[in-house]
Design a protein around this motif. Structure first.
Motif, PDB file in Angstrom:
ATOM      1  N   THR A  84      -5.253 -24.538 -26.266  1.00 44.85           N
ATOM      2  CA  THR A  84      -4.087 -24.912 -25.476  1.00 44.85           C
ATOM      3  C   THR A  84      -4.219 -24.295 -24.086  1.00 44.85           C
ATOM      4  O   THR A  84      -5.073 -23.422 -23.859  1.00 44.85           O
ATOM      5  CB  THR A  84      -2.812 -24.379 -26.134  1.00 44.85           C
ATOM      6  N   PRO A  85      -3.369 -24.702 -23.134  1.00 41.56           N
ATOM      7  CA  PRO A  85      -3.376 -24.017 -21.836  1.00 41.56           C
ATOM      8  C   PRO A  85      -3.198 -22.509 -21.970  1.00 41.56           C
ATOM      9  O   PRO A  85      -3.798 -21.740 -21.210  1.00 41.56           O
ATOM     10  CB  PRO A  85      -2.201 -24.668 -21.108  1.00 41.56           C
ATOM     11  N   ARG A  86      -2.411 -22.082 -22.949  1.00 39.32           N
ATOM     12  CA  ARG A  86      -2.249 -20.636 -23.161  1.00 39.32           C
ATOM     13  C   ARG A  86      -3.592 -19.988 -23.506  1.00 39.32           C
ATOM     14  O   ARG A  86      -3.919 -18.902 -23.010  1.00 39.32           O
ATOM     15  CB  ARG A  86      -1.242 -20.380 -24.293  1.00 39.32           C
ATOM     16  N   ARG A  89      -5.639 -19.709 -20.355  1.00 33.83           N
ATOM     17  CA  ARG A  89      -5.158 -18.605 -19.509  1.00 33.83           C
ATOM     18  C   ARG A  89      -5.701 -17.273 -19.995  1.00 33.83           C
ATOM     19  O   ARG A  89      -6.229 -16.471 -19.218  1.00 33.83           O
ATOM     20  CB  ARG A  89      -3.624 -18.574 -19.514  1.00 33.83           C
ATOM     21  N   HIS A  90      -5.568 -17.036 -21.300  1.00 36.10           N
ATOM     22  CA  HIS A  90      -6.014 -15.751 -21.845  1.00 36.10           C
ATOM     23  C   HIS A  90      -7.538 -15.627 -21.808  1.00 36.10           C
ATOM     24  O   HIS A  90      -8.066 -14.521 -21.599  1.00 36.10           O
ATOM     25  CB  HIS A  90      -5.487 -15.574 -23.272  1.00 36.10           C
ATOM     26  N   ARG A 105       4.995 -14.861 -19.083  1.00 38.13           N
ATOM     27  CA  ARG A 105       5.532 -16.161 -18.670  1.00 38.13           C
ATOM     28  C   ARG A 105       4.431 -17.005 -18.036  1.00 38.13           C
ATOM     29  O   ARG A 105       3.690 -16.520 -17.166  1.00 38.13           O
ATOM     30  CB  ARG A 105       6.675 -15.961 -17.688  1.00 38.13           C
ATOM     31  N   PRO A 106       4.299 -18.265 -18.446  1.00 40.26           N
ATOM     32  CA  PRO A 106       3.224 -19.117 -17.926  1.00 40.26           C
ATOM     33  C   PRO A 106       3.197 -19.212 -16.399  1.00 40.26           C
ATOM     34  O   PRO A 106       2.121 -19.181 -15.804  1.00 40.26           O
ATOM     35  CB  PRO A 106       3.529 -20.485 -18.558  1.00 40.26           C
ATOM     36  N   PHE A 109       1.689 -16.125 -15.069  1.00 38.35           N
ATOM     37  CA  PHE A 109       0.278 -16.088 -15.441  1.00 38.35           C
ATOM     38  C   PHE A 109      -0.519 -16.994 -14.501  1.00 38.35           C
ATOM     39  O   PHE A 109      -1.572 -16.612 -13.974  1.00 38.35           O
ATOM     40  CB  PHE A 109       0.118 -16.548 -16.887  1.00 38.35           C
ATOM     41  N   ASP A 110      -0.020 -18.220 -14.273  1.00 39.78           N
ATOM     42  CA  ASP A 110      -0.720 -19.152 -13.404  1.00 39.78           C
ATOM     43  C   ASP A 110      -0.819 -18.621 -11.979  1.00 39.78           C
ATOM     44  O   ASP A 110      -1.856 -18.771 -11.312  1.00 39.78           O
ATOM     45  CB  ASP A 110      -0.010 -20.508 -13.404  1.00 39.78           C
ATOM     46  N   TYR A 139      -5.112 -28.710 -17.740  1.00 40.64           N
ATOM     47  CA  TYR A 139      -4.893 -27.370 -17.193  1.00 40.64           C
ATOM     48  C   TYR A 139      -6.049 -26.981 -16.265  1.00 40.64           C
ATOM     49  O   TYR A 139      -5.827 -26.399 -15.195  1.00 40.64           O
ATOM     50  CB  TYR A 139      -4.729 -26.334 -18.298  1.00 40.64           C
TER      51      TYR A 139
END
Length: 257
Positions: A84-86, A89-90, A105-106, A109-110, A139
């Motif tokens: 996923t986009p999460r 990110r991680h 919070r996304p 993070f972005d 993403y």
């Protein structure tokens, strides 16, 4: 959040050929094409998709090219099982070795990732991209589209990677170069395999062709597996050369290949 020391870095050439000591990187037509394509992608700060069936040398070609062209600014992510986009990110947080804990919070993070990716030019490699969903690719596009980020992105994955990207015009239109990886052509098998590992240098060329027809089918991964087995077989028997009998023994270990 602690990062594994190796996560995000390019593997060494030995790690690319982890099954086969003494294996050599061979300058196949696919590898030379990869180098040309990656050079263009880096110059344009664009996106590229290297795709094809498993075992045809995508990851090795991309890794070896980037070790030569951009070893200090390349960051690799391997994101499996429908990331996923999460997850992306991680993965980036870990690969970039950012300090502290990831934002919860996304939007925060972005903002953090975009700020970091604007600091200097970086190459981001998404390996095993066949696992990526449409939202995952979206993403990556979101990061690349941002006018402040300074990145090139290379996707390396199976055919599903190509299919997902091609189905979405907004995504497909942003891929600068598409490179399909196919099996080693018949005309290249003998010289490529003879250069791949010392055990093939003195092997009967007809036996190399027969192994490709019967078991390897133009796949570098299959050739690596067979080479590893035969290397072990030569050591066990004390033989100096690959024979039909030894090949038969190797086949018994890979039934169904």
């Amino acid at each position: 959040m602690k990062s594994e020391p190796a996560y995000g870095r390019l593997p060494t050439m030995l790690e690319d050929h982890f099954l086969v000591p003494e294996a050599q990187l061979v300058s196949t037509e696919a590898l030379l094409t990869t180098k040309d394509n990656v050079e263009m992608v880096l110059k344009a700060k664009a996106m590229m998709c290297a795709y094809g069936p498993s075992g045809y040398g995508k990851t090795t070609a991309v890794n070896s090219t980037l070790r030569e062209l951009a070893p200090k600014i390349t960051y690799r992510l391997e994101l499996r099982s429908g990331p996923t986009p999460r997850d992306i990110r991680h993965g980036l947080f870990k690969a970039l070795r950012l300090p502290g804990e990831p934002p919860r919070r996304p939007i925060e993070f972005d903002t953090l990732l975009k700020d970091v990716l604007a600091e200097q030019f970086r190459v981001l490699v998404c390996d095993e991209a066949q696992w990526m969903s449409r939202t995952g690719f979206e993403y990556w596009r979101h990061l690349w589209d941002d006018r402040h980020t300074d990145i090139a992105i290379i996707f390396a994955g199976g055919d599903n990677c190509y299919k997902v990207l091609r189905r979405e015009p907004m995504l497909a239109s942003r891929i600068y170069i598409w490179q399909e990886f196919k099996r080693i052509p018949k005309t290249e098998i003998q010289p490529v395999i003879a250069a791949f590992h010392p055990i093939w240098a003195t092997c009967d060329p007809e036996l190399i062709d027969a192994i490709d027809d019967e078991a390897s089918h133009g796949s570098f991964r299959n050739w690596a597996t067979i080479t590893a087995l035969l290397t072990e077989g030569l050591a066990k028997t004390g033989s100096a050369q690959v024979t039909e009998e030894l090949v038969g023994w190797a086949y018994s270990k890979i039934h169904g290949m």
